[in-house]
Motif scaffolding. Sequence first.
Motif, PDB file in Angstrom:
ATOM      1  N   GLN A 138      -8.347  -3.340   7.475  1.00 33.15           N
ATOM      2  CA  GLN A 138      -8.687  -4.226   6.363  1.00 33.15           C
ATOM      3  C   GLN A 138      -8.878  -5.669   6.829  1.00 33.15           C
ATOM      4  O   GLN A 138      -8.155  -6.163   7.698  1.00 33.15           O
ATOM      5  CB  GLN A 138      -7.602  -4.176   5.292  1.00 33.15           C
ATOM      6  CG  GLN A 138      -7.513  -2.864   4.550  1.00 33.15           C
ATOM      7  CD  GLN A 138      -8.749  -2.586   3.720  1.00 33.15           C
ATOM      8  OE1 GLN A 138      -9.123  -3.356   2.829  1.00 33.15           O
ATOM      9  NE2 GLN A 138      -9.409  -1.471   4.022  1.00 33.15           N
ATOM     10  N   VAL A 194       2.713  -1.207   4.325  1.00 32.49           N
ATOM     11  CA  VAL A 194       2.324   0.171   4.054  1.00 32.49           C
ATOM     12  C   VAL A 194       3.579   1.017   3.925  1.00 32.49           C
ATOM     13  O   VAL A 194       4.434   1.011   4.821  1.00 32.49           O
ATOM     14  CB  VAL A 194       1.434   0.744   5.180  1.00 32.49           C
ATOM     15  CG1 VAL A 194       1.033   2.189   4.854  1.00 32.49           C
ATOM     16  CG2 VAL A 194       0.195  -0.123   5.387  1.00 32.49           C
ATOM     17  N   VAL A 205       0.857  -1.183   0.000  1.00 33.68           N
ATOM     18  CA  VAL A 205       0.000   0.000   0.000  1.00 33.68           C
ATOM     19  C   VAL A 205       0.893   1.233   0.000  1.00 33.68           C
ATOM     20  O   VAL A 205       1.683   1.438   0.923  1.00 33.68           O
ATOM     21  CB  VAL A 205      -0.923   0.020   1.235  1.00 33.68           C
ATOM     22  CG1 VAL A 205      -1.796   1.279   1.228  1.00 33.68           C
ATOM     23  CG2 VAL A 205      -1.785  -1.236   1.276  1.00 33.68           C
ATOM     24  N   TYR A 209      -0.199  -7.436   3.964  1.00 41.17           N
ATOM     25  CA  TYR A 209       0.193  -6.205   3.283  1.00 41.17           C
ATOM     26  C   TYR A 209       1.329  -5.518   4.028  1.00 41.17           C
ATOM     27  O   TYR A 209       1.651  -5.835   5.174  1.00 41.17           O
ATOM     28  CB  TYR A 209      -0.995  -5.245   3.162  1.00 41.17           C
ATOM     29  CG  TYR A 209      -1.566  -4.795   4.491  1.00 41.17           C
ATOM     30  CD1 TYR A 209      -0.930  -3.831   5.269  1.00 41.17           C
ATOM     31  CD2 TYR A 209      -2.747  -5.341   4.976  1.00 41.17           C
ATOM     32  CE1 TYR A 209      -1.432  -3.427   6.487  1.00 41.17           C
ATOM     33  CE2 TYR A 209      -3.274  -4.947   6.186  1.00 41.17           C
ATOM     34  CZ  TYR A 209      -2.608  -3.983   6.944  1.00 41.17           C
ATOM     35  OH  TYR A 209      -3.117  -3.596   8.158  1.00 41.17           O
ATOM     36  N   TRP A 251     -10.324   3.912   2.943  1.00 40.16           N
ATOM     37  CA  TRP A 251     -10.875   2.672   2.393  1.00 40.16           C
ATOM     38  C   TRP A 251     -11.906   2.079   3.336  1.00 40.16           C
ATOM     39  O   TRP A 251     -11.829   2.254   4.562  1.00 40.16           O
ATOM     40  CB  TRP A 251      -9.770   1.641   2.195  1.00 40.16           C
ATOM     41  CG  TRP A 251      -8.822   1.929   1.087  1.00 40.16           C
ATOM     42  CD1 TRP A 251      -8.997   2.780   0.041  1.00 40.16           C
ATOM     43  CD2 TRP A 251      -7.533   1.332   0.909  1.00 40.16           C
ATOM     44  NE1 TRP A 251      -7.902   2.757  -0.780  1.00 40.16           N
ATOM     45  CE2 TRP A 251      -6.999   1.869  -0.266  1.00 40.16           C
ATOM     46  CE3 TRP A 251      -6.806   0.395   1.620  1.00 40.16           C
ATOM     47  CZ2 TRP A 251      -5.740   1.501  -0.748  1.00 40.16           C
ATOM     48  CZ3 TRP A 251      -5.560   0.026   1.158  1.00 40.16           C
ATOM     49  CH2 TRP A 251      -5.038   0.578  -0.026  1.00 40.16           C
ATOM     50  N   VAL A 270      -6.410   1.362   6.435  1.00 37.77           N
ATOM     51  CA  VAL A 270      -5.630   0.207   5.970  1.00 37.77           C
ATOM     52  C   VAL A 270      -5.522  -0.829   7.080  1.00 37.77           C
ATOM     53  O   VAL A 270      -5.709  -2.032   6.852  1.00 37.77           O
ATOM     54  CB  VAL A 270      -4.230   0.646   5.501  1.00 37.77           C
ATOM     55  CG1 VAL A 270      -3.428  -0.573   5.043  1.00 37.77           C
ATOM     56  CG2 VAL A 270      -4.330   1.671   4.376  1.00 37.77           C
TER      57      VAL A 270
END
Length: 329
Positions: free
Chosen positions: A31, A38, A10, A36, A97, A28
Amino acid sequence: MNRSTISVSVVIATYNYGRYLASAIDSVLAQTFQDYEVIVVDDGSTDQTYEVIQPYLDDPRIRYLRNEHLGQPRTKNAGIKASRGGYVAFLDADDRWLPSKLEKQVFLFEKDPSCRIGVVYSRRGWIDELGSPIDRGDRTPLRGDVLAPLFYRPFICFSSSMVRRSVLDEVGLFDETTQYSIDYDLWLRIALKYQFDFVDEPLTLYRTGHANMSSRQHERVWCVRKIIYRFLDEYGGRARLDPALIRMTLAEHCCDVAFAAGAGRPRVWLGWLARALGHRPWHAQAWRALATGWWPESVKATLKGRKGRSDRNDRPVSAVDEPLRMSVH
């Protein structure tokens, strides 16, 4: 960690958006998909960005890079170059998001073992400066071969996009010679070779109303002009697109240049509207602008009659019914 051990990188680029940055990062961290990393890339912010990011750096998934003020394409590219994931998801620091965004996008990518899909995006919801919802429609999402409608009118919210990393390795990163509409340029290069897909839900909250774009309008339309002609003449766009679509897009762009100049500069304004009509003699937008401009009333009456001749019959079916406006993110 190496690239193969991370699914999604990300990239959050920020410049003096410290007041929004925590909200973006928190979205984020919330999520449902957790594989992931960042990368927050600070483009030389002079606000509280450094203080805001510090508590998050205890999380090993979050990295902070600070550059001198280099502009958005170099800042975003720095994040991509530092990333290690098989997919790269972009989030501007003033957007947010919804929790299922990454999960649903990765699912669509994983359903495509042939790797024909290069970009997956989603619908967006709108929020104001304070984060309150705004009732505003979204652009029509399209999937598959989107080159023609994308060239005509960009429809992808940048903060909703996720790109296959191998695609970026192939087509290149953001163009560092232009400062605006850099996503439009990248999407066109990808669309020449890959398909696009979307999640038909508003999984991105796009913040609006907190930045003054009018002061950059003139620069923006010239960046768009550069992108359009480079795509047509250097990237092979003319061979892939219907000439009628090219003429329509160029006519609408000329109208955009005219509107950026403003009626206060009548010679420039008139010159660009004339260029629009040179591309499409019955382009309704140009005639409408002329009909409501500084002409004598007798001439206005004649032009208003002409503007009624709609150009709907030769308008490409694939075009999205919204004004041509490029993202400045």
